[in-house]
Design an enzyme around this catalytic site. Structure first.
Site, PDB file in Angstrom:
ATOM      1  N   THR A 216      -1.703   2.616  -7.874  1.00  9.30           N
ATOM      2  CA  THR A 216      -2.809   3.337  -8.506  1.00  9.30           C
ATOM      3  C   THR A 216      -2.269   4.372  -9.492  1.00  9.30           C
ATOM      4  OG1 THR A 216      -4.074   2.984  -6.524  1.00  9.30           O
ATOM      5  CG2 THR A 216      -4.904   4.630  -8.022  1.00  9.30           C
TER       6      THR A 216
ATOM      7  N   ASN B 213      -0.856   5.598   3.161  1.00  5.03           N
ATOM      8  CA  ASN B 213      -1.065   6.284   1.885  1.00  5.03           C
ATOM      9  C   ASN B 213      -2.242   7.239   2.045  1.00  5.03           C
ATOM     10  OD1 ASN B 213      -1.549   7.057  -0.718  1.00  5.03           O
ATOM     11  ND2 ASN B 213      -1.717   4.977  -1.560  1.00  5.03           N
TER      12      ASN B 213
ATOM     13  N   GLU C 156      -0.733  -5.581   3.113  1.00  4.19           N
ATOM     14  CA  GLU C 156      -0.827  -4.661   4.247  1.00  4.19           C
ATOM     15  C   GLU C 156      -0.517  -5.370   5.556  1.00  4.19           C
ATOM     16  OE1 GLU C 156      -4.211  -1.338   3.117  1.00  4.19           O
ATOM     17  OE2 GLU C 156      -4.780  -3.097   4.284  1.00  4.19           O
TER      18      GLU C 156
ATOM     19  N   SER D  46      -5.275   5.910  -0.366  1.00  2.97           N
ATOM     20  CA  SER D  46      -5.156   4.457  -0.471  1.00  2.97           C
ATOM     21  C   SER D  46      -6.435   3.861  -1.060  1.00  2.97           C
ATOM     22  CB  SER D  46      -4.919   3.894   0.921  1.00  2.97           C
ATOM     23  OG  SER D  46      -4.810   2.510   0.840  1.00  2.97           O
ATOM     24  N   SER D  47      -6.265   2.975  -2.048  1.00  6.01           N
ATOM     25  CA  SER D  47      -7.447   2.330  -2.622  1.00  6.01           C
ATOM     26  C   SER D  47      -7.930   1.302  -1.627  1.00  6.01           C
ATOM     27  CB  SER D  47      -7.094   1.624  -3.923  1.00  6.01           C
ATOM     28  OG  SER D  47      -6.192   2.398  -4.650  1.00  6.01           O
TER      29      SER D  47
ATOM     30  N   SER E  86       0.855  -1.180   0.000  1.00  2.47           N
ATOM     31  CA  SER E  86       0.000   0.000   0.000  1.00  2.47           C
ATOM     32  C   SER E  86       0.898   1.241   0.000  1.00  2.47           C
ATOM     33  CB  SER E  86      -0.861  -0.042   1.255  1.00  2.47           C
ATOM     34  OG  SER E  86      -1.615   1.111   1.308  1.00  2.47           O
ATOM     35  N   GLY E  87       0.628   2.140  -0.896  1.00  5.24           N
ATOM     36  CA  GLY E  87       1.415   3.380  -0.979  1.00  5.24           C
ATOM     37  C   GLY E  87       2.638   3.268  -1.865  1.00  5.24           C
TER      38      GLY E  87
ATOM     39  N   GLY F 200      -2.722  -3.128  -1.940  1.00  5.18           N
ATOM     40  CA  GLY F 200      -1.422  -3.769  -1.742  1.00  5.18           C
ATOM     41  C   GLY F 200      -1.376  -4.578  -0.467  1.00  5.18           C
TER      42      GLY F 200
HETATM   43  N1  LIG Z   1       5.072   7.990 -10.327  1.00  2.00           N
HETATM   44  C1  LIG Z   1       4.799   8.786  -9.314  1.00  2.00           C
HETATM   45  N2  LIG Z   1       5.204  10.062  -9.339  1.00  2.00           N
HETATM   46  C2  LIG Z   1       4.919  10.882  -8.316  1.00  2.00           C
HETATM   47  N3  LIG Z   1       4.280  10.516  -7.183  1.00  2.00           N
HETATM   48  C3  LIG Z   1       3.865   9.241  -7.077  1.00  2.00           C
HETATM   49  C4  LIG Z   1       4.092   8.321  -8.145  1.00  2.00           C
HETATM   50  N4  LIG Z   1       3.566   7.152  -7.757  1.00  2.00           N
HETATM   51  C5  LIG Z   1       3.023   7.333  -6.521  1.00  2.00           C
HETATM   52  N5  LIG Z   1       3.210   8.595  -6.114  1.00  2.00           N
HETATM   53  C6  LIG Z   1       2.772   9.184  -4.817  1.00  2.00           C
HETATM   54  O1  LIG Z   1       2.530   8.153  -3.908  1.00  2.00           O
HETATM   55  C7  LIG Z   1       1.189   8.199  -3.415  1.00  2.00           C
HETATM   56  C8  LIG Z   1       0.638   6.800  -3.261  1.00  2.00           C
HETATM   57  O2  LIG Z   1       0.489   6.184  -4.520  1.00  2.00           O
HETATM   58  P1  LIG Z   1      -0.674   5.157  -4.853  1.00  2.00           P
HETATM   59  O3  LIG Z   1      -0.561   4.853  -6.272  1.00  2.00           O
HETATM   60  O4  LIG Z   1      -1.961   5.663  -4.349  1.00  2.00           O
HETATM   61  O5  LIG Z   1      -0.258   3.918  -4.007  1.00  2.00           O
HETATM   62  P2  LIG Z   1      -0.974   2.509  -3.968  1.00  2.00           P
HETATM   63  O6  LIG Z   1      -2.059   2.510  -4.944  1.00  2.00           O
HETATM   64  O7  LIG Z   1       0.119   1.564  -4.319  1.00  2.00           O
HETATM   65  O8  LIG Z   1      -1.419   2.332  -2.598  1.00  2.00           O
HETATM   66  C9  LIG Z   1       0.431   8.959  -4.437  1.00  2.00           C
HETATM   67  O9  LIG Z   1      -0.637   9.628  -3.838  1.00  2.00           O
HETATM   68  C10 LIG Z   1       1.478   9.937  -4.955  1.00  2.00           C
HETATM   69  O10 LIG Z   1       1.568  11.046  -4.109  1.00  2.00           O
HETATM   70 MG   LIG Z   2      -3.988   2.300  -4.729  1.00  2.00          MG
END
Ligand SMILES: Nc1ncnc2c1ncn2[C@@H]1O[C@H](COP(=O)(O)OP(=O)(O)O)[C@@H](O)[C@H]1O
Ligand SMILES: [Mg+2]
Length: 1080
Positions: free
Chosen positions: A112, A157, A389, A160-161, A107-108, A387
């Site tokens: 996404t 996060n 957790e 977080s989804s 997660s984070g 992810g």
């Molecule tokens: N490629 C990227 N460039 C910039 N920031 C990113 C990138 N990927 C993730 N982040 C940062 O990390 C945070 C968490 O990403 P997210 O995709 O929501 O994580 P996950 O879905 O894996 O839990 C996002 O809100 C963003 O701020």
């Molecule tokens: Mg996500």
């Protein structure tokens, strides 16, 4: 020539871990860190992309980048998620292979975000057009909607989804998007009613309260203050970097683009509001006669508002919070609920409302974005699932999430290996199996149908008798005790008996990504996922279309006594379907890594990354890739890249590509065990070999550069020399031309001079001859002319000399006269005798003639004028003429009479009956009849008398009686006297001794003096026998004979008076003075 670039150019660390040398965990991490520090967040393991979350925006997602990666080979540019997306899209479009993009990580870690990047890349490179753009826009805009309802801030996060999402994007044969289908997996619904410390509820609640207009809030009966709602934990309601109000607008806009109707949006918001209201309903106990406590709603205001919002009858819902009806076959038993049960029911309702709303949203979005055509689609699936957790307290939700991640890891392991192996087989390469950790055993522990944890839980839930979380744990302790990856304090496996990190109510699973301690509390309930039938029925009765749809089981007509499938069972089934679906597609992996726990940029926590690298099996991944062959390349590109290393392949190889590569390798003496020839690719076992090739290539490129430089310099010098040479020839040629020209001109001018002298001499000679000749001719003609002249003069003398001058003169005069007369005819003045104008004369010599002509013309026009007159008119004019002759310039009364016509008979004597008697006494024609004043000689006063004039007599008659007072025969009249002045007095003097003279002369005054005297003079002249004219004396002093005495009448000029009557006064015996007023 197109410049070929490569992943290997300008590389920071190594872009592909397979090339890492030496390969160890340390070097792996070092490489990741080095690249991370240089903003290179993407690294390959073969075709797998490792993405390290940068936690800040990097400038690597611009449209220019999209263009850069578009249609380029995977290893051509530095590693990027776009390269993977491009590869997937192109093999979907060009090779007709369905694709799936599997994004995994904690997660984070950035899953996404990665999924959104892939989608936006594909949207940018696929076809364009109005329809296609609409589809793209709808697909992309489904994200904000689902994120608002399904994402929340967690400690790991901020976005977080809290649900799993798998989206199939469908394309037609050209690669244009047609639509999509979204599947969602188990929303973490417990969050609706309770959030762990430092976390928030789903974004939509905060977005609605911050972003909706006052009006909307009023309609929804909501208050902007988060603290008013029990379901919104307060400690992290506001998240830095998240603008809830702006997000709300984005979400509403996205809903509109996706195709939600205005009333649908409203219904959704009403449901969200209803959940918040539901959280505020509180209960109090009320004792009953049997001693048990029954729950009652404490403050009914929120309940009322919620019921109003959803159109539910308040009493029905209120009852559902106090009683529970259990239906068994034919019976219905109603039991009361205590306060705890009421709270449980309330929360269950809230969770159910929310999760059903979420599922409805997904279905609704799918309706909008589904492909319109039925033709065969190509599919690209993007999987973004929650992810792995590990929290402090892990419950059923984490168990489910982590199970899902296990399955994904499983599929990764399987497909990565299988694909690798298949490739070797396909290419005809010998292959020996590689060892790796297979997590199938963990999956089995969880999902096994006989003794898996999930099966146990279901069994417990369905079992009759008391079922609690503890009985479930007991069961696990007996069934799973022996499993390597299961740990529990009370299991039969004695090695955990003294493990104090393992509480009694918990069990621990060694997941592929680490050990996770699950607390069994709530497992049974959450798996059962029970909603009391009274509540679903109350919901079904609601007068709200959306709510009714969400609770179909509440329909009393369709009571279903069968137990609904458990949450775990449903999830397992849907994960199973997903896995099957994924296996049919070509996988593309993005493995997300979280560099630190602080969500901070620039921090790379080695231990954390190391842990992820381990459990993700990345080292094994590299090893598997290398144990086979570290590097593979199609023969074509390989030959293109290294052909300069061998004389036979440089610069062109005409034969088959594979043979070219073989020649190349043989020439380079690469040991045969270092590489193998596949069917279409060369496989290089060791990265060192590749580096050796690269190094040789680099040197060779330097040599080639020198060679190019040498040739270029030679070429340049020679070109310069040739240019100089050519210039020299040109200069010489021009100079020679110039010199020759000069010489020629000199000769030419000398020749011209000589020539001109000769010509001049010749010409002068000729001229002299010609001049002489001409003079001779001229002399001859002069002589001839004189002679001829003499001859002619002699012959014609007689015809000249005569009166040429006179003739000319006469002719001229005639001509002038003619002209003069013609002109005069045109310019003659008018025929009026009084017109005095006369044209000017043209020549002075015509003066006399001109004046004469004027006189003649005047006389002639007078004659003409006169000839028009009638006899009467003529008489009138003659009379006037006579008056003029008599008085003009003699009497000042005269000018005023000129314009007055002489009427004669002023009294109309023959017609007027008054004068009938008088007219009958007169025999002749009356020539003048007028009233006059007879002046009395005694006092000078006047008396009116009628004066009649006939051819023979002058009669005076009384004006009143018409009686004739006096009659004078005209021959008796001697003369008439008048003054010179402006008066009407006249004296009729009678001939002395005549019959009439007895009474004496008459002194009269008349208004028509001039006419009277003129007539008198005229008739008097004709009447006299002797033709003596009647005298008219004009003088201011004359004598009048009154009977015996003569009286002098004297006219003097008096002062001007009003009225111009002259007054007569007797001064003395001999003088009568008439004062005539001076004319003004
Ligand atoms: N490629 C990227 N460039 C910039 N920031 C990113 C990138 N990927 C993730 N982040 C940062 O990390 C945070 C968490 O990403 P997210 O995709 O929501 O994580 P996950 O879905 O894996 O839990 C996002 O809100 C963003 O701020
Ligand atoms: Mg996500």
């Amino acid at each position: 020539m197109e410049v070929k670039t490569s992943l290997l150019d300008n590389m920071i660390g190594v872009g592909d871990m397979v090339l890492l040398e030496p390969l160890s965990e340390d070097s792996f991490l070092e490489n990741l860190r080095k690249r991370f520090d240089h903003n290179e967040i993407y690294t390959y393991i073969g075709s797998v992309v490792i993405s390290v979350n940068p936690y800040r925006s990097l400038p690597i997602y611009s449209p220019e980048k999209v263009e850069e990666y578009r249609n380029r080979n995977f290893y051509e540019l530095s590693p990027h998620i776009y390269a993977l997306a491009d590869e997937a899209y192109r093999s979907l479009r060009d090779q007709d292979k369905d694709q799936c993009i599997l994004i995994t990580g904690e997660s984070g870690a950035g899953k996404t975000e990665a999924s959104k990047l892939v989608m936006s890349y594909v949207a940018a490179v696929c076809g364009k057009g109005q329809e296609v753009n609409k589809v793209k826009e709808q697909l992309l805009q489904s994200n904000p909607v689902l994120e608002a309802f399904g994402n929340a801030k967690t400690v790991r996060n901020d976005n977080s989804s809290r649900f799993g999402k798998y989206m199939d994007i469908e394309f037609d044969f050209k690669g244009d998007p047609l639509g999509g289908v979204i599947s969602n997996y188990l929303l973490e619904k417990s969050r609706v009613v309770k959030q762990p410390r430092g976390e928030r509820n789903f974004h939509i609640f905060y977005q609605l309260l911050s972003g909706a207009s006052d009006d909307t809030l009023k309609k929804l009966k909501l208050n902007r203050d988060f603290s008013k709602y029990n379901y919104l934990s307060l400690d992290s309601a506001v998240v830095t970097g998240l603008d809830d109000a702006a997000s709300f607008r984005t979400v509403k806009n996205a809903m509109q683009i996706v195709g939600f109707m205005e009333d649908e949006v409203q219904s959704v918001l009403e449901l969200v509001a209803a959940v918040l209201k539901l959280g505020n309903i509180e209960f109090k106990p009320e004792s009953r006669c049997n001693g048990a406590d029954e729950s009652r709603v404490k403050d009914k205001n929120d309940l009322k508002e919620m019921c109003e919002l959803l159109g539910i009858e308040q009493t029905v819902l209120e009852r559902a919070f106090s009683y529970r009806t259990v239906e068994a076959k034919l019976e219905k038993v109603s039991t009361t609920l205590n306060v705890a049960q009421a709270y449980y029911a309330r929360d269950a309702l809230a969770k159910n409302l929310y999760i059903r709303l979420f599922s409805w949203l997904v279905t609704r979005i799918n309706e909008s974005i589904k492909a319109q055509t039925k033709s065969r689609h190509k599919v690209m699936g993007v999987l973004d699932i929650y992810g792995f957790e590990i929290f402090e307290d892990n419950s059923f939700e984490q168990f489910i999430i982590n199970y899902c991640n296990e399955k994904l890891q499983q599929i990764f392991i399987e497909l990565t290996l299988r694909e690798e192996q298949e490739e070797y087989v396909r290419e005809g390469i010998e292959w020996t199996n590689i060892e790796y950790f297979n997590n199938a055993i963990i999956c089995d522990l969880i999902e096994n149908n006989q003794n898996g944890i999930m099966a146990m839980l279901d069994e417990e839930c369905l079992r009759p008798g008391t079922v609690t979380d503890e009985t479930f744990l007991d069961k696990l302790n007996t069934v799973c005790a022996e499993h390597q990856h299961f740990e529990s304090r009370l299991s039969k496996n004695s090695k955990f008996l003294n493990d104090h990190s393992l509480p009694h109510s918990c069990f621990r699973i060694q997941h592929y990504a680490g050990k996770v301690l699950y607390c069994v509390e709530g497992f049974v309930d959450k798996n059962n996922d029970l909603l009391y039938r009274d509540l679903s029925q109350a919901m079904f009765k609601a007068n709200h279309s959306l709510i009714k749809q969400l609770f179909p089981e509440g329909n009393p007509a369709k009571v279903n006594l069968k137990r609904p499938p458990t949450a775990g069972f449903q999830f397992k089934a849907s994960v199973g379907t997903l896995m099957k679906n994924l296996q049919t597609k070509n996988p593309n992996y993005i493995r997300c890594i979280k560099p630190n726990d602080k969500k901070a940029a620039h921090i790379f926590t080695e231990s954390l990354v190391c842990h992820q690298v381990r459990y993700l099996g990345l080292m094994e991944n590299v090893r598997v890739r290398r144990a086979g062959y570290a590097f593979r390349q199609l023969y074509g590109p390989c030959l293109e890249r290294y052909k300069m290393l061998c004389k036979r392949t440089w610069p062109h190889w005409r034969g088959p590509e594979r043979e070219g590569v073989e020649v190349l390798m043989a020439d380079l003496q690469v040991p045969t065990e270092e590489f193998s020839y596949g069917r279409s690719k060369i496989f290089i076992r060791n990265p060192r070999t590749l580096f050796f090739l690269e190094e040789r290539r680099r040197q060779c490129l330097q040599d080639l550069a020198t060679l190019i430089q040498k040739i270029y310099r030679g070429w340049k010098c020679r070109t310069h020399f040739l240019l100089l040479k050519k210039s020299q020839i040109v200069v010489a040629a021009w100079y020679r031309r110039y010199a020759q020209q000069k010489k020629y001109q000199k000769i030419k001018s000398a020749t011209t001079v000589v020539q001109s002298y000769t010509r001049g001499w010749q010409a002068r000679k000729l001229l002299r001859e010609l001049k002489h000749q001409k003079r001779c001719e001229e002399a001859a003609s002069t002589i001839a002319a004189y002679w001829h002249g003499a001859q002619v003069r002699r012959e014609y003398r007689k015809f000249f000399r005569a009166n040429a001058g006179k003739k000319i003169y006469n002719f001229t005069i005639q001509r002038i006269m003619q002209k003069y007369f013609l002109a005069l005819r045109r310019t003659l003045p008018s025929m009026s005798p009084i017109d005095k104008s006369w044209p000017a004369r043209p020549y002075r010599f015509l003066d006399a003639a001109h004046a004469e002509l004027r006189a003649i013309f005047h006389l002639w026009r007078c004659k003409k004028y006169r000839s028009q007159f009638t006899e009467e008119k003529k008489a009138v004019y003659e009379e006037k003429l006579e008056a003029s002759e008599l008085f003009k310039d003699k009497k000042s009364l005269y000018p005023s009479s000129v314009s007055q016509p002489f009427k004669g008979d002023y009294l109309e004597i023959s017609k007027n009956p008054k004068y009938h008697k008088l007219s009958s006494c007169v025999e002749e024609k009356v020539l003048l009849a007028d009233v006059v004043n007879k002046i009395n000689r005694a006092n000078g006063k006047g008396a009116s008398r009628i004066l009649l004039l006939t051819k023979k007599n002058v009669l005076l008659a009384d004006q009143k009686t018409g009686q004739v007072k006096a009659s004078v025969a005209l021959p008796d009249l001697a003369s008439v006297s008048v003054s010179t002045q402006n008066d009407g007095f006249f004296a009729l003097k009678l001939r002395e001794g005549s019959a009439s003279a007895v009474k004496g002369d008459f002194l009269l005054s008349s208004e028509h003096l001039i006419e009277t005297i003129t007539k008198l003079h005229h008739i008097g002249s004709t009447a006299s026998d002797d033709g003596v004219r009647l005298n008219v004396d004009i003088t201011d002093e004359f004598l009048v004979q009154f009977k015996q005495d003569k009286v002098c009448v004297k006219f003097i000029q008096g002062a001007p008076k009003n009225g111009n009557g002259a007054s007569c006064k007797r001064k003395n015996n001999r003088l009568l003075e008439v004062s005539v007023p001076a004319t003004a």
